[in-house]
Design a protein around this motif. Sequence first.
Motif, PDB file in Angstrom:
ATOM      1  N   TRP A   7       0.977  -1.297   0.244  1.00 33.56           N
ATOM      2  CA  TRP A   7       0.315  -0.113  -0.100  1.00 33.56           C
ATOM      3  C   TRP A   7       0.730   1.253  -0.284  1.00 33.56           C
ATOM      4  CZ3 TRP A   7       0.303   3.140   4.042  1.00 33.56           C
ATOM      5  CH2 TRP A   7      -0.911   4.741   3.913  1.00 33.56           C
ATOM      6  N   SER A  35      -8.509  -1.204   4.045  1.00 37.42           N
ATOM      7  CA  SER A  35      -9.284  -1.358   3.177  1.00 37.42           C
ATOM      8  C   SER A  35      -8.815  -1.484   1.988  1.00 37.42           C
ATOM      9  CB  SER A  35      -9.492   0.644   2.864  1.00 37.42           C
ATOM     10  OG  SER A  35     -10.401   0.641   1.781  1.00 37.42           O
ATOM     11  N   TYR A  36      -7.272  -1.231   1.621  1.00 39.53           N
ATOM     12  CA  TYR A  36      -6.538  -1.952   0.539  1.00 39.53           C
ATOM     13  C   TYR A  36      -6.680  -2.551   0.588  1.00 39.53           C
ATOM     14  CZ  TYR A  36      -2.462  -2.593  -2.171  1.00 39.53           C
ATOM     15  OH  TYR A  36      -1.881  -3.565  -3.406  1.00 39.53           O
ATOM     16  N   GLN A  93     -10.031  -4.098  -0.967  1.00 39.70           N
ATOM     17  CA  GLN A  93      -9.660  -3.992  -1.974  1.00 39.70           C
ATOM     18  C   GLN A  93      -9.175  -5.113  -3.692  1.00 39.70           C
ATOM     19  OE1 GLN A  93      -8.912   0.420  -3.271  1.00 39.70           O
ATOM     20  NE2 GLN A  93      -9.042   0.758  -1.351  1.00 39.70           N
ATOM     21  N   ASN A 133     -13.087  -3.556   7.578  1.00 43.77           N
ATOM     22  CA  ASN A 133     -12.044  -3.090   8.136  1.00 43.77           C
ATOM     23  C   ASN A 133     -11.902  -3.020   9.569  1.00 43.77           C
ATOM     24  OD1 ASN A 133     -10.277  -1.110   8.356  1.00 43.77           O
ATOM     25  ND2 ASN A 133     -10.716   0.395   6.590  1.00 43.77           N
TER      26      ASN A 133
END
Length: 406
Positions: A113, A182-183, A186, A193
Amino acid sequence: MPRRVLPLTDVQIRNAKPRDKPYSLTDGHGLYIEITPTGSKLWRMKFPQRGRGYNRLSFGAYPVVSLLEAREKRFLTQRLMAQGIDPAQHRDDQKRQTLEKASNTFELVAREWHGNKVPTWSARTADNTLRRLELDIFPAIGRRPIHEIRHRELIDALRKIESRGSHEVAHRLKAVCAQIFSYGIQIGLLERNIAADMKDVLKTVRQSHFASIDTDDLPGFLDSIRRNESRMLKPTLICLRLMMLVFVRTSELIETPWSEIDLEKGEWIIPWQRMKRGRITVNPDMTNHHVCLSWQALLLLRELHAITSGGVYLFPNLRDHTRPISNNTILKSIERMGYKGKMTGHGFRALAMTTIKERLGYRHEVIDRQLAHAPPDKLSAAYDRAQYLAERKAMMQAWADYIDSL
């Protein structure tokens, strides 16, 4: 007519004794239990594969996997087949995903990230973010698979930071962790989260401005500088006085190279890339900043030039001359003067804004432009560059004269 297979019972399975060779008891629809010569009882399921004969799945050992659980696994396998999914391929995919999730630790995902964010950040933001993670978060949860981390683990890590009095750092790292989780969502590693749920686990931090003395405190502060001259290195003393005279941001002063200063012309122009609004990713302000120099500021720079002009920076680090001094150098000098918690490097900007408006009567727009604050719109920005420079030069000389008068 096919032979009818009677379903197994627990009694049959428990009473099944080992033989010299493996044998099986059938439950029907491909499910059977294999009894080995050692006495192990293993659940298997035989199923057809298109054009490749038959394949088998293992469901585990009895009694750890009960008869009821084995039948449930058979039902799920049949459902996959009805959907056109190869059960063996599905099993292999599940194993692969499990291994991938186990190998995707929080630290690995966080560094991935961070690497994606670096092009949109300033070098300082990128370095500070990674350093904080390495100091406070990775030792606590870095090796854990990101999908296995629970609320309690993250809360404990954040409260440990909070317990040493670093409340602002704890809140910032909570926000960073929320972005990392959150990454992870995704890229398909987890579904929730946990950091985003943590709204009240940390103590509320009251927002405050940088500490700054008032206009009425300025004479006492100047007197304190005079009384502490012998306790400071000459470059540090000059740095403090320049901070007051030019009131640029602390980083903009201490990171200044001599190449930006023209002592003959009496000019100092900071390239837009070093300015705060020049470092933003979206629509950076590409306007170079003129630091209007009074004759007093120019005199200090000439005095400093005789000391540090052999290096890159106006204020080189004592241990490594290829780097500038740190912000902490300024703070410690102010603390030794007795102004800890009352004044900061950034406080000189607030002091100048207030005093120049109230005591010298200059317009807010002129001071604001000298502070390199963002103008409200493009038209204002163009007007700033075209009209304010002469006023700013006069204002900066008046400000230096006012300080001398005290």
